[in-house]
Design a protein around this motif. Structure first.
Motif, PDB file in Angstrom:
ATOM      1  N   GLY A  44       0.688  -1.232  -0.205  1.00  0.00           N
ATOM      2  CA  GLY A  44      -0.085  -0.007   0.063  1.00  0.00           C
ATOM      3  C   GLY A  44       0.898   1.232   0.017  1.00  0.00           C
ATOM      4  O   GLY A  44       1.971   1.256   0.092  1.00  0.00           O
ATOM      5  N   LEU A  45       0.143   2.335  -0.178  1.00  0.00           N
ATOM      6  CA  LEU A  45       0.850   3.612  -0.381  1.00  0.00           C
ATOM      7  C   LEU A  45       1.474   4.150   0.693  1.00  0.00           C
ATOM      8  O   LEU A  45       2.616   4.410   0.973  1.00  0.00           O
ATOM      9  CB  LEU A  45       0.086   4.680  -0.981  1.00  0.00           C
ATOM     10  CG  LEU A  45       0.252   5.236  -2.371  1.00  0.00           C
ATOM     11  CD1 LEU A  45      -0.937   5.863  -3.004  1.00  0.00           C
ATOM     12  CD2 LEU A  45       1.613   6.403  -2.221  1.00  0.00           C
ATOM     13  N   ALA A  46       0.874   3.804   2.000  1.00  0.00           N
ATOM     14  CA  ALA A  46       1.438   4.214   3.386  1.00  0.00           C
ATOM     15  C   ALA A  46       2.574   3.366   3.374  1.00  0.00           C
ATOM     16  O   ALA A  46       3.641   4.214   4.065  1.00  0.00           O
ATOM     17  CB  ALA A  46       0.348   3.975   4.275  1.00  0.00           C
ATOM     18  N   ALA A  47       2.843   2.264   3.227  1.00  0.00           N
ATOM     19  CA  ALA A  47       3.771   1.322   3.565  1.00  0.00           C
ATOM     20  C   ALA A  47       4.989   2.079   2.623  1.00  0.00           C
ATOM     21  O   ALA A  47       6.145   2.041   3.129  1.00  0.00           O
ATOM     22  CB  ALA A  47       3.558  -0.081   3.376  1.00  0.00           C
ATOM     23  N   PHE A  48       4.590   2.226   1.141  1.00  0.00           N
ATOM     24  CA  PHE A  48       5.533   2.685   0.410  1.00  0.00           C
ATOM     25  C   PHE A  48       6.408   4.030   0.974  1.00  0.00           C
ATOM     26  O   PHE A  48       7.430   4.255   1.060  1.00  0.00           O
ATOM     27  CB  PHE A  48       4.921   3.090  -0.850  1.00  0.00           C
ATOM     28  CG  PHE A  48       5.976   3.595  -1.869  1.00  0.00           C
ATOM     29  CD1 PHE A  48       6.762   2.809  -2.579  1.00  0.00           C
ATOM     30  CD2 PHE A  48       5.707   5.027  -2.302  1.00  0.00           C
ATOM     31  CE1 PHE A  48       7.546   3.414  -3.651  1.00  0.00           C
ATOM     32  CE2 PHE A  48       6.501   5.666  -3.105  1.00  0.00           C
ATOM     33  CZ  PHE A  48       7.463   4.827  -3.867  1.00  0.00           C
ATOM     34  N   TRP A  49       5.388   4.664   1.361  1.00  0.00           N
ATOM     35  CA  TRP A  49       5.927   6.361   2.145  1.00  0.00           C
ATOM     36  C   TRP A  49       6.700   5.960   3.019  1.00  0.00           C
ATOM     37  O   TRP A  49       7.680   6.665   3.431  1.00  0.00           O
ATOM     38  CB  TRP A  49       4.717   6.975   2.060  1.00  0.00           C
ATOM     39  CG  TRP A  49       4.977   8.344   2.438  1.00  0.00           C
ATOM     40  CD1 TRP A  49       4.741   9.049   3.725  1.00  0.00           C
ATOM     41  CD2 TRP A  49       5.658   9.377   1.630  1.00  0.00           C
ATOM     42  NE1 TRP A  49       5.273  10.532   3.538  1.00  0.00           N
ATOM     43  CE2 TRP A  49       5.860  10.669   2.495  1.00  0.00           C
ATOM     44  CE3 TRP A  49       6.149   9.318   0.202  1.00  0.00           C
ATOM     45  CZ2 TRP A  49       6.604  11.561   1.619  1.00  0.00           C
ATOM     46  CZ3 TRP A  49       6.369  10.507  -0.116  1.00  0.00           C
ATOM     47  CH2 TRP A  49       6.867  11.602   0.513  1.00  0.00           C
ATOM     48  N   LEU A  92       9.992   4.741   2.005  1.00  0.00           N
ATOM     49  CA  LEU A  92      10.813   5.842   1.285  1.00  0.00           C
ATOM     50  C   LEU A  92      11.094   6.869   2.582  1.00  0.00           C
ATOM     51  O   LEU A  92      12.400   7.446   2.147  1.00  0.00           O
ATOM     52  CB  LEU A  92      10.002   6.512   0.491  1.00  0.00           C
ATOM     53  CG  LEU A  92      10.515   7.054  -0.785  1.00  0.00           C
ATOM     54  CD1 LEU A  92      11.337   6.080  -1.518  1.00  0.00           C
ATOM     55  CD2 LEU A  92       9.517   7.861  -1.751  1.00  0.00           C
ATOM     56  N   THR A  93      10.631   7.155   3.386  1.00  0.00           N
ATOM     57  CA  THR A  93      10.830   8.309   4.547  1.00  0.00           C
ATOM     58  C   THR A  93      11.853   7.924   5.679  1.00  0.00           C
ATOM     59  O   THR A  93      12.093   8.638   6.338  1.00  0.00           O
ATOM     60  CB  THR A  93       9.691   9.134   4.855  1.00  0.00           C
ATOM     61  OG1 THR A  93       8.662   8.011   5.390  1.00  0.00           O
ATOM     62  CG2 THR A  93       9.151   9.912   3.771  1.00  0.00           C
ATOM     63  N   ALA A  94      11.846   6.635   5.788  1.00  0.00           N
ATOM     64  CA  ALA A  94      12.866   6.036   6.591  1.00  0.00           C
ATOM     65  C   ALA A  94      14.181   6.769   6.583  1.00  0.00           C
ATOM     66  O   ALA A  94      14.856   6.951   5.483  1.00  0.00           O
ATOM     67  CB  ALA A  94      13.090   4.579   6.682  1.00  0.00           C
ATOM     68  N   PRO A  95      14.801   7.143   7.874  1.00  0.00           N
ATOM     69  CA  PRO A  95      16.049   7.810   7.680  1.00  0.00           C
ATOM     70  C   PRO A  95      17.019   7.400   6.976  1.00  0.00           C
ATOM     71  O   PRO A  95      17.802   7.924   6.209  1.00  0.00           O
ATOM     72  CB  PRO A  95      16.356   8.128   9.262  1.00  0.00           C
ATOM     73  CG  PRO A  95      15.107   7.889  10.052  1.00  0.00           C
ATOM     74  CD  PRO A  95      14.337   6.836   8.988  1.00  0.00           C
TER      75      PRO A  95
END
Lengths: 625, 279, 348
Positions: free
Chosen positions: B49-54, B57-60
């Motif tokens: 899902g998009l949330a997981a993708f995001w 992606l935003t993990a430090p």
């Protein structure tokens, strides 16, 4: 003087591309360097601009020695054949580039740019890019760009070469007009003689790196000195004849030698006449002209205002044609004539006469050196001597039977020539040596063939020679062989004493003539040798007359000359003993025609002498007249 | 006016009937080779899902790896643009002994496996390397630092700039330079005003190629970087370590971003080169 | 050039410049002076073998950061890298600036001391001889155990495909070999060569070798093989969360791997010595050991192991000391048997 070139020289590897060129171009002059491709004309231009460095010589622009200055500091404007308009700049920026570099203020730049755009006829096109211009327009931009910073000299390298005929003519007029207006000293390089005639205040003709002749177009056309210039500038016929008693002989044509032509009895002379100097008549020879014979029309072409006829005339005795080059194997003279186009030609056969002609300087002595091309090559010392004393142009001929070996042989010869320091042209041929020598002699007018021989003389009868090259050449020296052959061996490098042999017969005319000519050039003394059989006793009256006549002829040329009579059991022994006794440097023998062989039976004196002495032997072919 | 536009290259007209078979064959071949693997990256990236993708992606770590990769790629592209152009200029304009050897050596990096590049850099600059051991006492440590990564990327991508610039320089007729010289321009002015503008297209293409290759570099980087997260971990290294750790979704999220960036780069590249051909 | 062409060109130029600037800004942001955190944190560079990644990043590091901040108010930053134990050992030998390394087998620590990176046996100064935690080697099979694998012996049946990490780069692989050999030897103590036979039987069925235990697991999950020999910990976490795609088979006899901590003293800035010492101490503290247990590792403190109900029971566990320690086991079994006999036989 705006441009002075002093002995400019340039080598590309082992090839001499610019050969001691000296030239002066005056202020405001438009000078045209004319030459075929590879003649070195562009190289000279690039050296003036600083794009190429000369190996030797000096270049002065307005009195300043610029030989070692970079192009940026020479102030030359250069126009290339390919225009070389900077493609990412528009026309205006291209023209202003030189001013920008020189930090001119923008207003001054704009003024100059508009002025130049006007001048070259491109007003209003300043915003265009190269891709939006025709070739002619691009070249106009290039011209304006080169003129923008008011260059000391303007150099144009085949500027119209890539354009079509019509635009070329237009641009020529523009260029001439601009050059006159700005009075900028200009050198233009071209291979197009029409262009040279139209533009040049003076023309310099280049061939193989040498500046042959310089002069105004009219003079170069009417009175060239060399056959190259004569034929390169316009169409024309060049015939080679012979000098005798201060006259030039071309068959039956007997013309006075003009002043300034080197007088040398028996030497060659060249005559030039242009198609417009040729007149034709149908029934009788045209008046007020010198008739050279009746010829057959082989070709005619309509050229607009006139009609060009090509006629074939029967061969003239002892005359050879250089231009136009007659088809291989055909005798006869080819003569072009220009007649009014309206004049109908009804007969196939016409009288041919000349209304004018011009005698060229005698051609340089042409010396051919045969190189066996086996292993290392060293130029025989005698070749250097001859080249220097005769101011001869030297050609070295290498022959290989095997095509695969040619390249290696060529390298060996090049190395040998470079080591000797001599300036010579190198020719390579593939095939049988004898055939290839003959082919080479047929193609070019050589005055002498130098044949170096490695082997020691075999002695004896000389009958063991025929297998060798010398043997086969001697066997072939009859009839059509006209070039004297000098067989040399060892290290003799100068000639002071010459022995001309007339063994047992009357001295031939040609051996005395050729030997005498050489003696005159070398400043050598001549001995005329007559070998009589012991039984003969007294000299025959005819022999005495011939000898005296020959001696008189030589003394007439201021050649120290003596006559020696020797009795010997055979001519060979007489000649060999005389040669040894007198320490001669050169022995001259006449090669007698085959008809003499049957009469006297000792036709092989030549073999015998060549195979018995270590000195150079010159064999002069039998002269049919 | 005699205005002659460059003749457009003749391209065959689109004919559906004749086109179908060859084109569909091509697609059929490309499908398993290129298209499906690319599609798989995106499918896996968004499977959670998009949330997981995001989140991935935003993990430090991911953010660091992406930024670091982009930065290294940019610096690499800039440095190699300068170096490659200079090399091409020297090789194209000067004749000197050993010229051919230099020409071969500078093109070698394309032929050498990147792992070998990494190893040799380590053996040279590493703390126990030939040169590195003399630097180590001074506290200078090019390897396992961003400098090491940069060195590896400069090495590996060197030929791309050279390869696009040198043919252009070779083809450019020398008369342009010579014209500039006679007009009075110095060597530098000639380069600046005449050659450089003519090379603009090549510089652009070469820089983009260098950038793209640097962005994807793995073999040499994994060795010289020490693979330190938040220090020297580039995006491909991050993807690989996430993959090794079994975090396929995270790996694919970053991979998808890289794929998009590469796609954009080549899209611009193609548009640019086509545009130039057209004008 | 037409007007539209010129405008279009200008627009695409502006776009390109903006795009490049944007990407550049994004890339360089963390390095810009104003975007940095106020005080630069203190740093520990930690290298760990593959299966440690989760427990360290999510458990131990944050716990220590918390503790250290509470104690001193300073921020600690962990820079870490996780790969096969052999790989990180090689990297450390090549000179990566690691402060600490948690290796999957002591053998790699010996390699570090041989290379002169650390003093010989320097890790023995720590509690438990440097061993931070343990985990037994188990067999992971497909859900429902379709091939009915119940022990190492079952893996020798023909037709079974095994995914095994590569002993050249993976510490886990070395443990696995010791587990297989030991299980054979102890299963039939009377017969010499029983260990070798079991090892050979298993290796005949190896279908894939991965560079680390982690990547072996990834391969297995991607559908390779019928069985995977790996750390219990490796699969336990997923089973806890019910995400495990497979079943754990506990062999009757298997080895407990022991994971050794090495401190690379020469890389440690004297200023950081105190911090490193504190972290080393922390690793053996109860909170850290609890974290290990909750992430599936077995603690060196036996009483804590009861806290994880997922740990399976092993009838006959053994350790490397049963073989006389790693140096000897390496010489006699890894090299002597596996490399020189099994591999030769397989290559034939």
């Amino acid at each position: 003087m705006s441009i002075i070139l002093e002995r400019l020289t340039k080598w590309f590897g082992r090839q001499l591309v610019v050969d001691r060129v000296s030239l002066e171009v005056s202020d405001g002059e438009l000078f045209v360097l004319l030459g075929s491709s590879g003649s070195g004309k562009s190289t000279i231009l690039r050296q003036i601009a600083g794009l190429s460095q000369p190996d030797d010589g000096r270049i002065l622009l307005h009195g300043r020695d610029v030989t070692h200055l970079p192009p940026q500091q020479r102030g030359a404007g250069f126009v290339f054949q390919n225009y070389s308009i900077f493609r990412h700049m528009n026309v205006a920026d291209n023209i202003e580039f030189g001013l920008k570099i020189r930090r001119f203020p923008p207003a001054a730049r704009a003024r100059k740019r508009d002025e130049l755009l006007d001048l070259v006829g491109l007003a209003g096109l300043g915003e265009r890019f190269a891709g939006q211009l025709s070739g002619g327009q691009q070249q106009r931009v290039a011209l304006a760009r080169a003129l923008a910073y008011e260059p000391a000299v303007l150099l144009l390298d085949e500027p119209f070469g890539a354009l079509d005929v019509k635009i070329r003519a237009q641009l020529r007029r523009t260029l001439k007009q601009i050059q006159r207006q700005l009075k900028v000293t200009t050198i233009l390089v071209t291979h197009d003689q029409e262009e040279a005639f139209e533009l040049g205040d003076r023309i310099g003709v280049l061939e193989r790196g040498q500046l042959l002749e310089v002069g105004p177009p009219e003079i170069l056309y009417a009175r060239p000195r060399t056959s190259y210039v004569a034929t390169f500038l316009g169409a024309g016929m060049v015939l080679v004849g012979r000098q005798e008693n201060g006259r030039a002989l071309f068959g039956d044509l007997d013309l006075p030698l003009p002043d300034g032509v080197l007088r040398e009895d028996g030497g060659r002379v060249q005559i030039l006449f242009r198609p417009e100097q040729v007149v034709v008549g149908e029934d009788q020879p045209p008046e007020n002209a010198i008739t050279i014979g009746r010829g057959e029309v082989v070709d005619q072409a309509f050229t607009g205002a006139s009609r060009r006829l090509r006629l074939r005339l029967p061969p003239l005795q002892r005359v050879r044609q250089i231009a136009p080059i007659p088809p291989f194997g055909e005798g006869g003279l080819l003569v072009d004539a220009l007649i009014p186009a309206g004049l109908p030609v009804t007969t196939r056969s016409l009288w041919v006469s000349l209304t004018g002609w011009h005698l060229l300087q005698p051609p340089a002595f042409q010396l051919l050196v045969y190189a066996a091309a086996d292993g290392r090559f060293a130029l025989p010392p005698l070749a250097g001597f001859l080249a220097e004393r005769l101011q001869a142009s030297l050609t070295v001929l290498g022959v290989k039977r095997d095509s695969a070996a040619i390249e290696a042989a060529r390298r060996a010869l090049e190395e040998g020539l470079a080591a000797s320091g001599a300036r010579a042209e190198l020719r390579m041929r593939q095939g049988e040596p004898l055939d290839q020598i003959q082919a080479e002699l047929a193609g070019t007018l050589y005055d002498l063939l130098l044949l170096p021989v490695d082997a020691e003389p075999a002695g004896g009868s000389g009958k063991n020679w025929p297998g060798s090259l010398v043997g086969s050449i001697l066997e072939n020296m009859n009839g059509r062989w006209t070039t004297p052959v000098l067989i040399t061996r060892g290290q003799i490098g100068s000639i002071k004493r010459i022995l001309i042999c007339t063994a047992g017969g009357e001295p031939g005319k040609s051996d005395v003539r050729v030997g005498g000519r050489l003696a005159w050039r070398f400043g050598a003394a001549v001995t005329l040798l007559y070998v009589a059989a012991p039984a003969d006793g007294e000299l025959s009256p005819t022999a005495r007359v011939h000898l005296e006549r020959a001696a008189r002829m030589l003394r007439g040329l201021d050649i120290p000359c003596e006559v020696a009579v020797r009795s010997a059991p055979s001519p060979r022994e007489g000649i060999i003993h005389a040669a040894a006794a007198g320490d001669y440097d050169l022995i001259v023998l006449g090669s007698h025609g085959p008809q003499f062989r049957s009469i006297f039976g000792w036709d092989d004196i030549t073999y015998q002498v060549v195979s018995s002495v270590t000195r150079p032997v010159l064999i002069v072919p039998f002269d049919p007249i | 006016m005699n205005f002659q536009p460059a003749a457009p290259r003749a391209r065959p007209r689109y004919r559906p009937m004749r086109t179908f078979v060859p084109v569909s064959t091509l697609l059929l071949v490309l499908l398993p080779l290129l298209l499906l693997p690319l599609a798989a990256v995106f499918v896996f990236a968004f499977r959670g899902g998009l949330a997981a993708f995001w989140a991935a992606l935003t993990a430090p770590d991911a953010q660091f790896a992406l930024r670091f990769s982009l930065l290294i790629a940019m610096v690499t592209a800039v440095i190699n643009a300068v170096l490659g152009t200079y090399t091409a200029y020297i090789l194209s304009k000067y004749r000197f002994p050993g010229e051919q050897a230099v020409g071969i050596v500078v093109n070698l990096p394309v032929a050498i496996p990147t792992v070998v590049v990494g190893t040799s850099l380590l053996l040279l600059w590493g703390p126990i390397g030939l040169l590195g051991r003399w630097l180590d006492p001074f506290g200078l440590q090019p390897m396992f630092s961003p400098i090491g990564v940069l060195l590896a990327h400069l090495f590996v991508t060197f030929p791309y700039m050279l390869g696009t610039i040198k043919p252009l320089l070779d083809e450019l007729e020398t008369t342009y330079e010579e014209a500039a010289y006679t007009i009075g321009a110095t060597r530098w002015q000639t380069f600046r005003y005449i050659l450089l503008p003519a090379l603009r297209g090549g510089l652009f293409t070469g820089a983009l190629l260098t950038f793209a290759h640097s962005l994807g570099e793995f073999g040499a980087t994994v060795l010289v970087s020490g693979n330190l997260r938040l220090r020297t971990q580039t995006a491909p290294l991050y993807i690989f370590s996430q993959f090794e750790a079994g975090n396929l979704a995270t790996a694919n999220a970053i991979a998808a971003v890289l794929a998009v960036v590469s796609f954009l780069i080549f899209f611009f590249l193609l548009r640019y080169t086509n545009g130039r051909k057209g004008s | 050039m037409t007007r539209r062409g010129l405008i279009g060109r200008r627009v695409s130029q502006v776009t390109a410049v903006m795009l490049i600037t944007g990407v550049g800004l994004y890339a360089i942001w963390p390095w810009l002076p104003f975007s940095r955190a106020a005080a630069p944190p203190r740093t520990i560079i930690f290298y760990g073998f593959s299966i440690l990644e989760e427990v360290m990043n999510q458990g131990v590091f944050p716990a220590f950061q918390e503790e250290w901040r509470a104690r001193t108010g300073e921020r600690v930053e962990f820079v870490s890298s996780f790969a096969g134990s052999g790989t990180i050992t090689n990297q450390i030998i090549m000179g990566v600036p690691a402060d600490l390394a948690l290796l999957s087998l002591e053998l790699d620590a010996y390699r570090l001391s041989e290379a002169g990176v650390v003093r010989e046996a320097s890790w023995r100064r720590f509690p438990d001889g440097g061993v931070v935690n343990r985990t037994p080697f188990i067999i992971l099979v497909r859900p429902g155990n379709p091939r009915e694998i119940d022990d190492f012996a079952a893996l020798t049946r023909p037709g079974i495909g095994i995914v095994h990490p590569d002993p050249l780069t993976s510490g886990g692989a070395n443990w696995a070999i010791m587990a297989e050999y030991g299980a054979g030897m102890r299963g039939d103590p009377e017969r010499p060569g029983a260990g070798r036979d079991l090892l050979l039987g298993i290796w005949k069925n190896v279908v894939a070798q991965a560079s680390s235990a982690r990547s072996a697991r990834t391969q297995f999950e991607n559908g390779f093989g019928d069985a995977l020999i790996t750390y219990e910990q490796e699969v336990l976490r997923d089973r806890e969360r019910g995400r495990l795609q497979g079943e754990i088979v506990y062999p009757k006899r298997t080895i407990f791997s022991e994971h050794t901590l090495v401190v690379i003293d020469r890389n440690i800035d004297p200023v950081e010595q105190e911090l490193i010492d504190a972290f080393v101490q922390f690793l053996w503290s109860e909170p850290a050991q609890r974290l290990f247990v909750s992430y599936g590792f077995r603690s060196v403190d036996e009483k804590l192991n009861a806290e994880n109900s997922f740990f399976g029971w092993i009838q006959d566990p053994f350790t490397i000391s049963d073989f006389g320690g790693w140096p000897r086991a390496k010489k006699e079994i890894i090299d002597g048997v596996w490399k020189n006999q099994i591999l030769q036989e397989l290559n034939r």
